[in-house]
Design a protein around this motif. Structure first.
Motif, PDB file in Angstrom:
ATOM      1  N   UNK A   1       0.980  -1.305  -0.157  1.00 25.21           N
ATOM      2  CA  UNK A   1      -0.018   0.216   0.110  1.00 25.21           C
ATOM      3  C   UNK A   1       0.805   1.117  -0.030  1.00 25.21           C
ATOM      4  N   UNK A   2       0.643   2.247  -0.995  1.00 26.48           N
ATOM      5  CA  UNK A   2       1.434   3.349  -1.131  1.00 26.48           C
ATOM      6  C   UNK A   2       0.418   4.483  -0.990  1.00 26.48           C
ATOM      7  N   UNK A   3       0.622   5.113   0.035  1.00 25.61           N
ATOM      8  CA  UNK A   3      -0.516   6.410   0.458  1.00 25.61           C
ATOM      9  C   UNK A   3       0.241   7.175   1.398  1.00 25.61           C
ATOM     10  N   UNK A   4       0.017   8.477   1.406  1.00 28.40           N
ATOM     11  CA  UNK A   4       0.470   9.477   2.206  1.00 28.40           C
ATOM     12  C   UNK A   4      -0.179   9.750   3.617  1.00 28.40           C
ATOM     13  N   UNK A   5      -1.162   9.051   3.734  1.00 30.86           N
ATOM     14  CA  UNK A   5      -1.867   9.153   5.108  1.00 30.86           C
ATOM     15  C   UNK A   5      -1.719   7.769   5.872  1.00 30.86           C
ATOM     16  N   UNK A   6      -1.199   7.605   7.080  1.00 24.84           N
ATOM     17  CA  UNK A   6      -1.059   6.477   7.568  1.00 24.84           C
ATOM     18  C   UNK A   6      -2.303   5.944   8.201  1.00 24.84           C
ATOM     19  N   UNK A   7      -3.157   6.706   8.552  1.00 24.60           N
ATOM     20  CA  UNK A   7      -4.523   6.252   8.943  1.00 24.60           C
ATOM     21  C   UNK A   7      -5.113   5.476   7.759  1.00 24.60           C
ATOM     22  N   UNK A   8      -5.175   5.839   6.592  1.00 18.42           N
ATOM     23  CA  UNK A   8      -5.685   4.953   5.581  1.00 18.42           C
ATOM     24  C   UNK A   8      -4.722   3.783   5.163  1.00 18.42           C
ATOM     25  N   UNK A   9      -3.425   3.897   5.337  1.00 15.03           N
ATOM     26  CA  UNK A   9      -2.834   2.907   4.980  1.00 15.03           C
ATOM     27  C   UNK A   9      -3.101   1.803   6.282  1.00 15.03           C
ATOM     28  N   UNK A  10      -3.266   2.094   7.393  1.00 15.34           N
ATOM     29  CA  UNK A  10      -3.406   1.094   8.401  1.00 15.34           C
ATOM     30  C   UNK A  10      -4.870   0.619   8.392  1.00 15.34           C
ATOM     31  N   UNK A  11      -5.848   1.328   8.052  1.00 14.65           N
ATOM     32  CA  UNK A  11      -7.177   0.998   7.762  1.00 14.65           C
ATOM     33  C   UNK A  11      -7.614  -0.050   6.595  1.00 14.65           C
ATOM     34  N   UNK A  12      -6.797   0.322   5.461  1.00 19.33           N
ATOM     35  CA  UNK A  12      -6.726  -0.645   4.284  1.00 19.33           C
ATOM     36  C   UNK A  12      -6.180  -1.846   4.541  1.00 19.33           C
ATOM     37  N   UNK A  13      -4.966  -2.027   5.043  1.00 18.46           N
ATOM     38  CA  UNK A  13      -4.338  -3.058   5.673  1.00 18.46           C
ATOM     39  C   UNK A  13      -5.169  -4.032   6.455  1.00 18.46           C
ATOM     40  N   UNK A  14      -5.676  -3.561   7.435  1.00 23.22           N
ATOM     41  CA  UNK A  14      -6.661  -4.120   8.445  1.00 23.22           C
ATOM     42  C   UNK A  14      -7.868  -4.825   7.481  1.00 23.22           C
ATOM     43  N   UNK A  15      -8.508  -4.173   6.501  1.00 22.69           N
ATOM     44  CA  UNK A  15      -9.469  -4.453   5.709  1.00 22.69           C
ATOM     45  C   UNK A  15      -9.143  -5.688   4.774  1.00 22.69           C
ATOM     46  N   UNK A  16      -7.897  -5.445   3.961  1.00 28.43           N
ATOM     47  CA  UNK A  16      -7.527  -6.280   3.245  1.00 28.43           C
ATOM     48  C   UNK A  16      -7.266  -7.594   3.904  1.00 28.43           C
ATOM     49  N   UNK A  17      -6.532  -7.481   5.026  1.00 27.55           N
ATOM     50  CA  UNK A  17      -6.483  -8.618   5.910  1.00 27.55           C
ATOM     51  C   UNK A  17      -7.642  -9.486   6.216  1.00 27.55           C
ATOM     52  N   UNK A  18      -8.403  -8.829   6.435  1.00 28.30           N
ATOM     53  CA  UNK A  18      -9.908  -9.605   6.795  1.00 28.30           C
ATOM     54  C   UNK A  18     -10.469 -10.487   5.527  1.00 28.30           C
ATOM     55  N   UNK A  19      -9.814  -9.815   4.388  1.00 26.81           N
ATOM     56  CA  UNK A  19     -10.328 -10.360   3.073  1.00 26.81           C
ATOM     57  C   UNK A  19      -9.471 -11.239   2.266  1.00 26.81           C
ATOM     58  N   UNK A  20      -8.352 -11.917   3.257  1.00 24.13           N
ATOM     59  CA  UNK A  20      -7.496 -12.741   2.685  1.00 24.13           C
ATOM     60  C   UNK A  20      -6.403 -12.247   1.888  1.00 24.13           C
ATOM     61  N   UNK A  21      -6.092 -11.063   2.154  1.00 26.17           N
ATOM     62  CA  UNK A  21      -4.988 -10.542   1.289  1.00 26.17           C
ATOM     63  C   UNK A  21      -3.723 -10.548   2.259  1.00 26.17           C
ATOM     64  N   UNK A  22      -2.554 -10.361   1.936  1.00 26.54           N
ATOM     65  CA  UNK A  22      -1.303 -10.586   2.613  1.00 26.54           C
ATOM     66  C   UNK A  22      -0.537  -9.125   2.363  1.00 26.54           C
ATOM     67  N   UNK A  23      -0.744  -8.089   3.414  1.00 25.10           N
ATOM     68  CA  UNK A  23      -0.261  -6.787   3.143  1.00 25.10           C
ATOM     69  C   UNK A  23       1.044  -6.943   3.619  1.00 25.10           C
TER      70      UNK A  23
END
Length: 115
Positions: free
Chosen positions: A7-29
């Motif tokens: 994930x490449x994004x300048x907002x730390x909060x978005x990176x953390x939320x996206x990583x959490x969401x994708x992990x729940x959906x069987x992605x490996x961040x």
């Protein structure tokens, strides 16, 4: 199959939320970066399947980084808080696999762009 994502994004909060969401959906961040340069370097080192790439970064435009990300072997999905309509044909002209607005980010949305 578990897709590996950077994930490449300048907002730390978005990176953390996206990583959490994708992990729940069987992605490996496997990593994240806050700048385009950092994202390219990370992608070269980690060779992810997919890079979730913000359009607006502090050191440049995500549109301009698609080619460098593709060189790492990754598919590129652009993201922004804005609508795809705001970018005209740039999303498709830059060679990215697609675009997902941040509000509509899901694992299924990413998978549908990669089919």
């Amino acid at each position: 199959m578990c897709l590996r994502v950077v994930i490449v994004d300048d907002h730390a909060r978005f990176r953390a939320q996206a990583a959490q969401l994708l992990a729940l959906e069987r992605f490996a961040v496997v990593g994240d970066a806050e700048t385009g340069a950092g994202g390219v370097e990370l992608s070269r080192r980690l060779t992810p399947d997919v890079v979730l790439l913000d359009v607006g970064l502090p050191d440049g435009s995500g549109f301009d980084l698609v080619g460098a990300m593709h060189e790492t072997g990754a598919a590129v999905v652009l993201t922004s808080s804005r609508s795809v309509r705001d970018y005209g044909t740039r999303v498709f002209d830059c060679g990215a696999e697609g675009f997902i607005s941040k509000a509509e980010l899901t694992g299924e949305a990413i998978r549908s762009l990669l089919r």
